[in-house]
Write a protein that holds these residues in place. Structure first.
Motif, PDB file in Angstrom:
ATOM      1  N   ILE A 169      19.161  -0.697  -2.435  1.00 24.39           N
ATOM      2  CA  ILE A 169      18.891   0.425  -3.332  1.00 24.39           C
ATOM      3  C   ILE A 169      17.710   0.097  -4.237  1.00 24.39           C
ATOM      4  O   ILE A 169      16.810   0.918  -4.436  1.00 24.39           O
ATOM      5  N   LEU A 170      17.710  -1.098  -4.796  1.00 19.65           N
ATOM      6  CA  LEU A 170      16.624  -1.502  -5.681  1.00 19.65           C
ATOM      7  C   LEU A 170      15.294  -1.588  -4.939  1.00 19.65           C
ATOM      8  O   LEU A 170      14.257  -1.143  -5.446  1.00 19.65           O
ATOM      9  N   VAL A 171      15.318  -2.145  -3.740  1.00 22.63           N
ATOM     10  CA  VAL A 171      14.093  -2.264  -2.943  1.00 22.63           C
ATOM     11  C   VAL A 171      13.545  -0.881  -2.609  1.00 22.63           C
ATOM     12  O   VAL A 171      12.343  -0.631  -2.742  1.00 22.63           O
ATOM     13  N   GLU A 172      14.417   0.020  -2.204  1.00 20.58           N
ATOM     14  CA  GLU A 172      13.971   1.372  -1.869  1.00 20.58           C
ATOM     15  C   GLU A 172      13.383   2.061  -3.105  1.00 20.58           C
ATOM     16  O   GLU A 172      12.339   2.705  -3.030  1.00 20.58           O
ATOM     17  N   HIS A 173      14.027   1.910  -4.239  1.00 23.67           N
ATOM     18  CA  HIS A 173      13.536   2.521  -5.478  1.00 23.67           C
ATOM     19  C   HIS A 173      12.162   1.963  -5.856  1.00 23.67           C
ATOM     20  O   HIS A 173      11.239   2.720  -6.178  1.00 23.67           O
ATOM     21  N   LEU A 174      12.012   0.651  -5.824  1.00 19.90           N
ATOM     22  CA  LEU A 174      10.731   0.030  -6.184  1.00 19.90           C
ATOM     23  C   LEU A 174       9.620   0.452  -5.221  1.00 19.90           C
ATOM     24  O   LEU A 174       8.489   0.701  -5.642  1.00 19.90           O
ATOM     25  N   THR A 175       9.945   0.540  -3.948  1.00 15.33           N
ATOM     26  CA  THR A 175       8.942   0.939  -2.964  1.00 15.33           C
ATOM     27  C   THR A 175       8.522   2.387  -3.188  1.00 15.33           C
ATOM     28  O   THR A 175       7.321   2.701  -3.187  1.00 15.33           O
ATOM     29  N   ARG A 176       9.490   3.277  -3.387  1.00 17.68           N
ATOM     30  CA  ARG A 176       9.165   4.687  -3.649  1.00 17.68           C
ATOM     31  C   ARG A 176       8.291   4.813  -4.897  1.00 17.68           C
ATOM     32  O   ARG A 176       7.303   5.547  -4.904  1.00 17.68           O
ATOM     33  N   ARG A 177       8.670   4.098  -5.934  1.00 17.66           N
ATOM     34  CA  ARG A 177       7.899   4.161  -7.175  1.00 17.66           C
ATOM     35  C   ARG A 177       6.474   3.655  -6.970  1.00 17.66           C
ATOM     36  O   ARG A 177       5.523   4.218  -7.507  1.00 17.66           O
ATOM     37  N   SER A 178       6.309   2.603  -6.164  1.00 17.63           N
ATOM     38  CA  SER A 178       4.966   2.067  -5.925  1.00 17.63           C
ATOM     39  C   SER A 178       4.091   3.052  -5.146  1.00 17.63           C
ATOM     40  O   SER A 178       2.879   3.066  -5.297  1.00 17.63           O
ATOM     41  N   ILE A 179       4.720   3.879  -4.327  1.00 15.63           N
ATOM     42  CA  ILE A 179       3.976   4.885  -3.553  1.00 15.63           C
ATOM     43  C   ILE A 179       3.643   6.080  -4.432  1.00 15.63           C
ATOM     44  O   ILE A 179       2.531   6.614  -4.393  1.00 15.63           O
ATOM     45  N   GLU A 180       4.602   6.517  -5.217  1.00 16.43           N
ATOM     46  CA  GLU A 180       4.446   7.744  -5.996  1.00 16.43           C
ATOM     47  C   GLU A 180       3.668   7.547  -7.292  1.00 16.43           C
ATOM     48  O   GLU A 180       3.149   8.513  -7.849  1.00 16.43           O
ATOM     49  N   THR A 181       3.595   6.327  -7.788  1.00 15.06           N
ATOM     50  CA  THR A 181       2.875   6.039  -9.014  1.00 15.06           C
ATOM     51  C   THR A 181       1.757   5.053  -8.704  1.00 15.06           C
ATOM     52  O   THR A 181       1.967   3.848  -8.737  1.00 15.06           O
ATOM     53  N   PRO A 182       0.581   5.577  -8.378  1.00 14.53           N
ATOM     54  CA  PRO A 182      -0.528   4.680  -8.032  1.00 14.53           C
ATOM     55  C   PRO A 182      -0.885   3.774  -9.211  1.00 14.53           C
ATOM     56  O   PRO A 182      -0.797   4.179 -10.368  1.00 14.53           O
TER      57      PRO A 182
END
Length: 87
Positions: A72-85
């Motif tokens: 869950i944490l990995v998915e959240h961090l990855t999504r955030r890294s994509i959505e927040t340049p």
């Protein structure tokens, strides 16, 4: 696996992967990457970049003693890294 204590009986079947029913690290990374590929098409992020980000964030939790929330944490961090340049 069957656990039996007085007044309590539990059964737990192991899934493919690690003993105890948890997926292996490679399986976890593959599952996270597959979910994120559905959300982010190749035009938004290359499959190689996505996989590298997932592996990188997953690696941060290599020493975590409690593994339940790592995907869950990995998915959240990855999504955030994509959505927040980065700036």
């Amino acid at each position: 696996m069957r656990i039996h204590e007085p007044g309590l009986t539990m059964e737990h079947s192991a899934s493919p992967g690690e003993a105890g029913g948890r997926p292996s690290q490679a399986e976890e990374i593959g599952e996270i990457t597959a979910r994120l590929r559905k959300r982010y098409p190749p035009g938004e992020i290359s499959p190689a970049d996505l996989a590298e980000r997932v592996r990188g964030y997953h690696h941060r939790f290599d020493t975590a003693r409690i593994r339940s929330y790592v995907p869950i944490l990995v998915e959240h961090l990855t999504r955030r890294s994509i959505e927040t340049p980065s700036r």
